[in-house]
Design an enzyme around this catalytic site. Structure first.
Site, PDB file in Angstrom:
ATOM      1  N   ASN A 211      38.581   1.336 -46.707  1.00  0.00           N
ATOM      2  CA  ASN A 211      37.130   1.452 -46.525  1.00  0.00           C
ATOM      3  C   ASN A 211      36.579   2.418 -47.567  1.00  0.00           C
ATOM      4  O   ASN A 211      37.318   2.943 -48.393  1.00  0.00           O
ATOM      5  CB  ASN A 211      36.790   1.898 -45.093  1.00  0.00           C
ATOM      6  CG  ASN A 211      37.411   3.246 -44.779  1.00  0.00           C
ATOM      7  OD1 ASN A 211      37.071   4.250 -45.385  1.00  0.00           O
ATOM      8  ND2 ASN A 211      38.351   3.254 -43.840  1.00  0.00           N
ATOM      9  N   ASP A 280      41.048   0.501 -38.043  1.00  0.00           N
ATOM     10  CA  ASP A 280      41.285   0.096 -36.655  1.00  0.00           C
ATOM     11  C   ASP A 280      42.332  -1.008 -36.577  1.00  0.00           C
ATOM     12  O   ASP A 280      42.934  -1.224 -35.534  1.00  0.00           O
ATOM     13  CB  ASP A 280      39.979  -0.399 -36.025  1.00  0.00           C
ATOM     14  CG  ASP A 280      38.997   0.752 -35.828  1.00  0.00           C
ATOM     15  OD1 ASP A 280      39.451   1.845 -35.429  1.00  0.00           O
ATOM     16  OD2 ASP A 280      37.794   0.577 -36.093  1.00  0.00           O
ATOM     17  N   LYS A 289      55.215  -9.319 -53.031  1.00  0.00           N
ATOM     18  CA  LYS A 289      53.850  -9.681 -53.415  1.00  0.00           C
ATOM     19  C   LYS A 289      53.560 -11.130 -53.011  1.00  0.00           C
ATOM     20  O   LYS A 289      54.353 -12.034 -53.329  1.00  0.00           O
ATOM     21  CB  LYS A 289      53.687  -9.510 -54.927  1.00  0.00           C
ATOM     22  CG  LYS A 289      52.284  -9.804 -55.395  1.00  0.00           C
ATOM     23  CD  LYS A 289      52.148  -9.696 -56.898  1.00  0.00           C
ATOM     24  CE  LYS A 289      50.790 -10.242 -57.296  1.00  0.00           C
ATOM     25  NZ  LYS A 289      50.709 -10.543 -58.717  1.00  0.00           N
ATOM     26  N   ASP A 306      44.867   4.716 -31.852  1.00  0.00           N
ATOM     27  CA  ASP A 306      43.667   5.549 -31.948  1.00  0.00           C
ATOM     28  C   ASP A 306      44.097   7.021 -31.891  1.00  0.00           C
ATOM     29  O   ASP A 306      44.481   7.523 -30.831  1.00  0.00           O
ATOM     30  CB  ASP A 306      42.686   5.197 -30.818  1.00  0.00           C
ATOM     31  CG  ASP A 306      41.327   5.833 -31.054  1.00  0.00           C
ATOM     32  OD1 ASP A 306      41.289   7.042 -31.404  1.00  0.00           O
ATOM     33  OD2 ASP A 306      40.317   5.136 -30.912  1.00  0.00           O
ATOM     34  N   PHE A 323      34.088  11.848 -34.760  1.00  0.00           N
ATOM     35  CA  PHE A 323      32.919  11.304 -35.435  1.00  0.00           C
ATOM     36  C   PHE A 323      32.654   9.914 -34.871  1.00  0.00           C
ATOM     37  O   PHE A 323      33.545   9.274 -34.317  1.00  0.00           O
ATOM     38  CB  PHE A 323      33.167  11.199 -36.951  1.00  0.00           C
ATOM     39  CG  PHE A 323      32.823  12.457 -37.707  1.00  0.00           C
ATOM     40  CD1 PHE A 323      33.550  13.620 -37.514  1.00  0.00           C
ATOM     41  CD2 PHE A 323      31.772  12.475 -38.618  1.00  0.00           C
ATOM     42  CE1 PHE A 323      33.237  14.781 -38.205  1.00  0.00           C
ATOM     43  CE2 PHE A 323      31.450  13.628 -39.316  1.00  0.00           C
ATOM     44  CZ  PHE A 323      32.182  14.778 -39.111  1.00  0.00           C
ATOM     45  N   LYS A 341      37.190   9.192 -25.329  1.00  0.00           N
ATOM     46  CA  LYS A 341      38.232   9.864 -26.116  1.00  0.00           C
ATOM     47  C   LYS A 341      38.382  11.340 -25.724  1.00  0.00           C
ATOM     48  O   LYS A 341      39.063  12.089 -26.394  1.00  0.00           O
ATOM     49  CB  LYS A 341      37.931   9.711 -27.598  1.00  0.00           C
ATOM     50  CG  LYS A 341      37.773   8.218 -28.009  1.00  0.00           C
ATOM     51  CD  LYS A 341      37.879   8.017 -29.488  1.00  0.00           C
ATOM     52  CE  LYS A 341      37.547   6.571 -29.839  1.00  0.00           C
ATOM     53  NZ  LYS A 341      37.955   6.206 -31.196  1.00  0.00           N
TER      54      LYS A 341
HETATM   55  O1  PMT Z   1      34.389  10.390 -46.280  1.00  0.00           O
HETATM   56  P1  PMT Z   1      32.918  10.342 -46.654  1.00  0.00           P
HETATM   57  O2  PMT Z   1      32.637   9.415 -47.815  1.00  0.00           O
HETATM   58  O3  PMT Z   1      32.342  11.719 -46.828  1.00  0.00           O
HETATM   59  O4  PMT Z   1      32.129   9.684 -45.420  1.00  0.00           O
HETATM   60  C1  PMT Z   1      32.039  10.363 -44.217  1.00  0.00           C
HETATM   61  C2  PMT Z   1      32.260   9.433 -43.006  1.00  0.00           C
HETATM   62  C3  PMT Z   1      31.117   8.432 -42.925  1.00  0.00           C
HETATM   63  C4  PMT Z   1      33.584   8.679 -43.156  1.00  0.00           C
HETATM   64  C5  PMT Z   1      32.304  10.366 -41.746  1.00  0.00           C
HETATM   65  O5  PMT Z   1      31.059  11.010 -41.619  1.00  0.00           O
HETATM   66  C6  PMT Z   1      32.599   9.571 -40.483  1.00  0.00           C
HETATM   67  O6  PMT Z   1      31.743   9.018 -39.848  1.00  0.00           O
HETATM   68  N1  PMT Z   1      33.912   9.514 -40.102  1.00  0.00           N
HETATM   69  C7  PMT Z   1      34.401   8.722 -38.987  1.00  0.00           C
HETATM   70  C8  PMT Z   1      34.562   7.289 -39.433  1.00  0.00           C
HETATM   71  C9  PMT Z   1      35.104   6.406 -38.312  1.00  0.00           C
HETATM   72  O7  PMT Z   1      36.198   5.937 -38.418  1.00  0.00           O
HETATM   73  O8  PMT Z   1      34.330   6.306 -37.267  1.00  0.00           O
HETATM   74  P2  PMT Z   1      34.666   5.397 -35.952  1.00  0.00           P
HETATM   75  O9  PMT Z   1      33.388   5.390 -35.190  1.00  0.00           O
HETATM   76  O10 PMT Z   1      35.258   4.096 -36.380  1.00  0.00           O
HETATM   77  O11 PMT Z   1      35.792   6.225 -35.232  1.00  0.00           O
HETATM   78  C10 PMT Z   1      35.490   7.150 -34.201  1.00  0.00           C
HETATM   79  C11 PMT Z   1      36.434   8.312 -34.237  1.00  0.00           C
HETATM   80  O12 PMT Z   1      37.752   7.878 -33.943  1.00  0.00           O
HETATM   81  C12 PMT Z   1      36.487   9.035 -35.568  1.00  0.00           C
HETATM   82  O13 PMT Z   1      36.572  10.409 -35.333  1.00  0.00           O
HETATM   83  C13 PMT Z   1      37.800   8.517 -36.181  1.00  0.00           C
HETATM   84  O14 PMT Z   1      38.388   9.499 -37.037  1.00  0.00           O
HETATM   85  C14 PMT Z   1      38.647   8.288 -34.937  1.00  0.00           C
HETATM   86  N2  PMT Z   1      39.664   7.225 -35.064  1.00  0.00           N
HETATM   87  C15 PMT Z   1      39.301   5.948 -35.293  1.00  0.00           C
HETATM   88  C16 PMT Z   1      40.274   4.972 -35.348  1.00  0.00           C
HETATM   89  C17 PMT Z   1      41.628   5.333 -35.191  1.00  0.00           C
HETATM   90  N3  PMT Z   1      42.602   4.440 -35.259  1.00  0.00           N
HETATM   91  N4  PMT Z   1      41.945   6.619 -34.964  1.00  0.00           N
HETATM   92  C18 PMT Z   1      40.981   7.575 -34.898  1.00  0.00           C
HETATM   93  O15 PMT Z   1      41.296   8.752 -34.700  1.00  0.00           O
END
Ligand code: PMT
Length: 396
Positions: A211, A280, A289, A306, A323, A341
């Site tokens: 991403n 995810d 390859k 997660d 986040f 969470k």
């Molecule tokens: O890196 P930058 O370019 O500065 O951009 C910042 C950002 C947009 C990436 C940052 O501000 C942000 O939003 N980060 C979280 C991105 C994300 O994966 O969001 P989510 O809503 O999909 O996930 C929710 C939370 O679960 C997040 O804290 C994520 O770290 C966590 N997660 C998600 C999936 C997973 N398998 N494990 C996790 O721990």
């Protein structure tokens, strides 16, 4: 407090006068040093009138030989008399000279002689700011002890372009000066486990799914937390950012690597902040390859673990901050993540707005806790990092 204000030659030089006033409002006595180029944009008299002090305009500004001798060591005296050097606007040329140790005029010579905190507020054309040479110089300066970069804002620039490069607002620069003069140590004794950046999920040995996360948000949090006295362990996906000063960086590639690194260090953490954009789903990677067939291709993806939810299950007395990156129904999803969470705080950001979120220098966030929502609005990721940490410190 005695502060020396270095003014570089850029269209934003007029804002340095506002900065001088903002510093005085905060109780600083301000001496001014102007480069030759700065004097093309604003008169030394403006600063002399505002600050009530002499303005230094060059290394050899006096005419007699004795005066030249005394003037040529003046930069040492200025370096000794002042507690902090702030440069605004810090042009691309000044950043390059500071980064490489050139001493071609009073300001660059003063910089080399100065041992206290240095606050640099860059301002320039967007392409100049984005140029790899400028970014490398900024990274070099950011990594130096006692250096703070007040990142430029985005917007319409005098050159007609729109993008990053606009001098930060004078009150924000003045606030950064005050923080550098009186560093907060409110996170001393805490160990913060942070994640940042994207993950890469292999499709085959040469391809991956990922991403647009740059790591800027997470690295800004790491830098801010370390500056406030925390021990910081930063588990980082692949990014092209320099390690923040005093931060232990653990480099990982995939969601699985990140899960393992976080779980291995969790026991040490008193605060966990998950700003990484973790995949995810991950493909079932081919060992070799995949050859082009010309036919439609389907990828089988399996869900990743997660990490935030897993930490939530082992939360104990830790503070847990996640986040939420959403394109719609931001607060609804953020509140759901807070509960599902087991977090104490969710930093919610809409990631489909131009100039914020993934890859950008700014973000636009709302803090969601059980006590309610607190919109922080749009600001540089570094400024938001301190506001997010303020909220973490204030958590019950
Ligand atoms: O890196 P930058 O370019 O500065 O951009 C910042 C950002 C947009 C990436 C940052 O501000 C942000 O939003 N980060 C979280 C991105 C994300 O994966 O969001 P989510 O809503 O999909 O996930 C929710 C939370 O679960 C997040 O804290 C994520 O770290 C966590 N997660 C998600 C999936 C997973 N398998 N494990 C996790 O721990």
């Amino acid at each position: 407090m005695n502060v020396v204000l270095g003014v570089g030659g850029g269209i934003a030089a007029y804002k340095a006068a506002e900065l001088a006033r903002a510093l005085q409002d905060r109780g600083c006595a301000v001496s001014t040093v102007m480069t030759h180029a700065a004097q093309e944009f604003i008169q030394p008299l403006t600063f002399a009138a505002l600050t009530g002090r002499k303005v230094i305009t060059g290394l050899f500004e006096k005419s007699s030989a004795d005066a030249v001798l005394s003037s040529s060591v003046e930069h040492i005296a200025v370096a000794q008399e002042n507690q902090l050097l702030v440069v605004a606007p810090a042009t691309a040329d000044l950043l390059a000279q500071f980064a490489h140790g050139h001493a071609s005029d009073f300001l660059t010579t003063l910089y080399l002689a100065f041992t206290g905190p240095v606050v640099l507020a860059p301002a320039m054309n967007t392409n100049m700011w984005n140029h790899p040479a400028t970014q490398a110089n900024v990274a070099t300066l950011r990594a130096r002890a006692n250096h703070v970069i007040v990142d430029p804002g985005s917007g319409h620039l005098a050159c007609g372009m729109t993008g990053p490069g606009r001098l930060a607002e004078p009150p924000s620069i003045a606030d950064a000066v005050m923080t550098a003069l009186h560093p907060r140590r409110d996170l001393a004794g805490q160990t913060i486990l942070l994640t940042a950046g994207p993950t890469r999920e292999a499709i085959d040995p040469v391809r991956y799914v990922s991403n647009h996360s740059s790591g800027k948000m997470g690295y800004a949090l790491a830098e801010a937390a370390a500056a406030r006295g925390a021990r910081v362990i930063l588990v980082s996906g692949p990014v092209s950012l320099a390690a923040p000063k005093g931060v232990e960086v653990i480099a990982v590639e995939s969601a699985r690597d990140m899960y393992e690194a976080v779980m291995a260090r969790l026991d040490e953490a008193t605060i966990v902040i998950k700003s990484a954009a973790v995949a995810d789903y991950s493909p079932i990677a081919a060992g070799q390859k995949i050859k082009k067939s010309g036919e439609m291709m389907h990828l089988d993806l399996h869900p990743t673990r997660d990490i935030l939810a897993a930490v939530g299950q082992r939360k104990g007395a830790r503070k847990l901050i996640g986040f939420a990156a959403e394109t719609n129904d931001l607060l609804t999803y953020a509140r759901r993540k807070l509960e599902q969470k087991n977090c104490d705080l969710i930093v919610a950001n809409l990631v489909n707005q131009p100039g914020t979120g993934f890859g950008a220098d700014q973000n636009d966030v709302t803090l969601v806790t059980r006590a309610g929502d607190q919109p922080l609005g749009r600001a540089s990721k570094r400024a938001l990092a301190d506001q997010i940490l303020d909220a973490v410190v204030a958590l019950p």
